[in-house]
Design an enzyme around this catalytic site. Structure first.
Site, mmCIF file in Angstrom:
data_model
loop_
_atom_site.group_PDB
_atom_site.id
_atom_site.type_symbol
_atom_site.label_atom_id
_atom_site.label_comp_id
_atom_site.label_asym_id
_atom_site.label_seq_id
_atom_site.Cartn_x
_atom_site.Cartn_y
_atom_site.Cartn_z
ATOM 1 N N SER A 146 15.587 -6.629 9.556
ATOM 2 C CA SER A 146 14.530 -7.224 8.733
ATOM 3 C C SER A 146 15.033 -8.546 8.142
ATOM 4 O O SER A 146 16.230 -8.839 8.199
ATOM 5 C CB SER A 146 14.168 -6.263 7.600
ATOM 6 N N ASP B 61 12.496 -7.700 12.718
ATOM 7 C CA ASP B 61 11.465 -6.834 12.133
ATOM 8 C C ASP B 61 10.692 -7.640 11.074
ATOM 9 O O ASP B 61 11.298 -8.290 10.212
ATOM 10 C CB ASP B 61 12.191 -5.637 11.486
ATOM 11 N N HIS C 13 4.964 1.785 12.774
ATOM 12 C CA HIS C 13 5.875 1.469 11.662
ATOM 13 C C HIS C 13 5.856 2.635 10.681
ATOM 14 O O HIS C 13 4.962 3.483 10.713
ATOM 15 C CB HIS C 13 5.427 0.180 10.957
HETATM 16 O O1 G3H Z 1 10.196 -3.047 7.271
HETATM 17 C C1 G3H Z 1 10.737 -2.222 6.584
HETATM 18 C C2 G3H Z 1 12.102 -1.829 6.775
HETATM 19 O O2 G3H Z 1 12.331 -0.578 6.223
HETATM 20 C C3 G3H Z 1 13.062 -2.873 6.296
HETATM 21 O O3 G3H Z 1 13.282 -2.805 4.934
HETATM 22 O O4 G3H Z 1 13.461 -5.185 4.129
HETATM 23 O O5 G3H Z 1 14.517 -3.314 2.860
HETATM 24 O O6 G3H Z 1 15.448 -4.057 5.057
HETATM 25 P P1 G3H Z 1 14.214 -3.887 4.222
HETATM 26 P P1 13P Z 2 10.489 3.825 7.647
HETATM 27 O O1 13P Z 2 10.560 3.326 6.231
HETATM 28 O O2 13P Z 2 9.534 4.952 7.762
HETATM 29 O O3 13P Z 2 11.814 4.159 8.189
HETATM 30 O O4 13P Z 2 9.868 2.645 8.539
HETATM 31 C C1 13P Z 2 10.662 1.545 8.910
HETATM 32 C C2 13P Z 2 9.855 0.449 9.507
HETATM 33 O O5 13P Z 2 8.694 0.575 9.825
HETATM 34 C C3 13P Z 2 10.559 -0.823 9.719
HETATM 35 O O6 13P Z 2 9.709 -1.832 10.169
HETATM 36 ZN ZN ZN Z 3 7.720 -1.941 9.452
#
Ligand code: G3H
Ligand code: 13P
Ligand code: ZN
Length: 354
Positions: free
Chosen positions: A50, A83, A232
């Site tokens: 991400s 992501d 997702h």
């Molecule tokens: O898109 C959601 C994922 O769980 C990424 O989360 O931005 O905290 O790494 P994060």
């Molecule tokens: P979860 O929080 O359910 O693991 O989903 C992660 C996600 O969709 C990352 O883009």
């Molecule tokens: Zn996501």
């Protein structure tokens, strides 16, 4: 080096009827665990980072880790995916770093908080597709806003998600609009909204069709049988991990994730990419809590992290086996980015709604 694009990987998954877990990478241990699980099950690998993970690790460290993963396991095809890219610039940075796939999430505006309108989404996503496909790189788009059908709100536990409340129809992808969106943008994969959301607090009870609308996925699949769908917020938030955290000093209110059977049902209806982050975080942090409580004098960070890394390996092995990608790695011969770019230019990789 066995780098592969998302498009080639999901085309193979589609042709062979399996799903790919897309594991979010946050640090060295999560990366090592996902790669070990893939190696032990002969699975292709879909790693995603991400924007927050990029910032936490630093782009150069992240790039080095990706390359180390590919070099350590040269027999495994590895896709590096961004992501939730929020705008063209973010996606281009990732392409320049060597990512073979990017997500342009135009369901929200660039602030990643404000729900966008359809025209904005088409324009932003198309601009990323144009640049990416010329380089052979794949693009995932998103239509419909991820959020809870129980509360009408977006989950912001992990910093993602819209602000305020939305009507149910905005929280569910419309199958007709999905068809138009894929035709207009030429995305390689489409993330859909069906009641899942990011983080641990997805559902207040075991979900039924009112709050986890698997029928929406089935309808989209009827309209777009050749389009690779993306789920997702697909962590299962298993009870044993909630217990592990709570029995070792944590305080997580009872919650429910997406049951594995529902993910498998999605895979039967065109879901090819299944995003998993929360389960990994829970496995790693729960194990760290357990170790630290049992070993109160320890400050050896290797010993503290090791049991969690092992739990993540086991979790990823289970996903690889249940989604059907185990055993597929050596059946794929990765195409280079320039070979993919030639295929897009020649019209061989047509938009999946054509
Ligand atoms: O898109 C959601 C994922 O769980 C990424 O989360 O931005 O905290 O790494 P994060
Ligand atoms: P979860 O929080 O359910 O693991 O989903 C992660 C996600 O969709 C990352 O883009
Ligand atoms: Zn996501």
């Amino acid at each position: 080096m066995a780098l592969i694009t998302l498009r080639q990987l999901l085309d193979h998954a589609g042709e062979n009827g399996y799903g790919m877990p897309a594991f979010n990478i946050t640090n060295l241990e999560t990366m090592q665990a996902v790669m070990e699980a893939a190696d032990r099950t002969n699975s292709p690998v879909l790693l995603q980072a991400s924007r927050t993970a990029r910032k936490y690790m630093g782009d150069r460290f992240l790039q080095g880790m990706f390359m180390a993963a590919v070099q350590t396991y040269p027999h495994l095809p590895v896709c590096m995916h961004l992501d939730h890219g929020n705008e063209l610039g973010t996606c281009m940075e990732a392409m320049d770093l060597g990512f073979t796939s990017v997500m342009m999430d135009g369901s929200l505006e660039a602030d990643a908080k404000t729900p966008s309108d359809y025209d904005y989404n088409v324009a932003e996503t198309s601009s990323v597709v144009e640049v990416a496909h010329a380089r052979g790189i794949s693009v995932e788009g998103e239509l419909g806003v991820l959020g809870s059908l129980e509360t009408g709100t977006g989950e912001k536990e992990d910093g993602h998600g819209f602000e305020g409340m939305l009507e149910r129809n905005r929280l569910l992808t419309d199958p007709d609009e999905a068809y138009d969106f894929v035709a207009a943008t030429k995305v390689d994969a489409l993330a859909v909204a069906c009641g899942t959301s990011h983080g641990a607090y997805k559902f207040s009870r075991r979900p039924n069709g009112d709050i986890l609308a698997m029928d929406v996925i089935e309808k989209i699949n009827e309209k777009l049988p050749d389009t690779h769908l993306v789920m997702h917020g697909a962590s299962t938030v298993p009870q044993y991990l909630q217990d592990l955290i709570n029995e070792n000093g944590g305080d997580i209110p009872q919650t429910f994730g997406v049951p594995l059977e529902e993910v498998q049902r999605g895979i039967k209806s065109g879901v090819r990419k299944v995003n998993i982050d929360t389960d990994i975080r829970m496995a790693l942090s729960g194990s760290m809590r357990e170790f630290l409580l049992k070993n109160r004098s320890s400050f050896d960070i290797r010993a503290i992290l090791k049991p969690g890394r092992q739990r993540v390996v086991e979790l990823c092995i289970e996903r690889n086996e249940l989604f059907g990608c185990a055993g597929m790695a050596d059946r794929i011969k990765p195409l280079s980015l320039s070979q993919m770019a030639d295929r897009y230019a020649a019209g061989i990789l047509r938009p999946r709604a054509a």
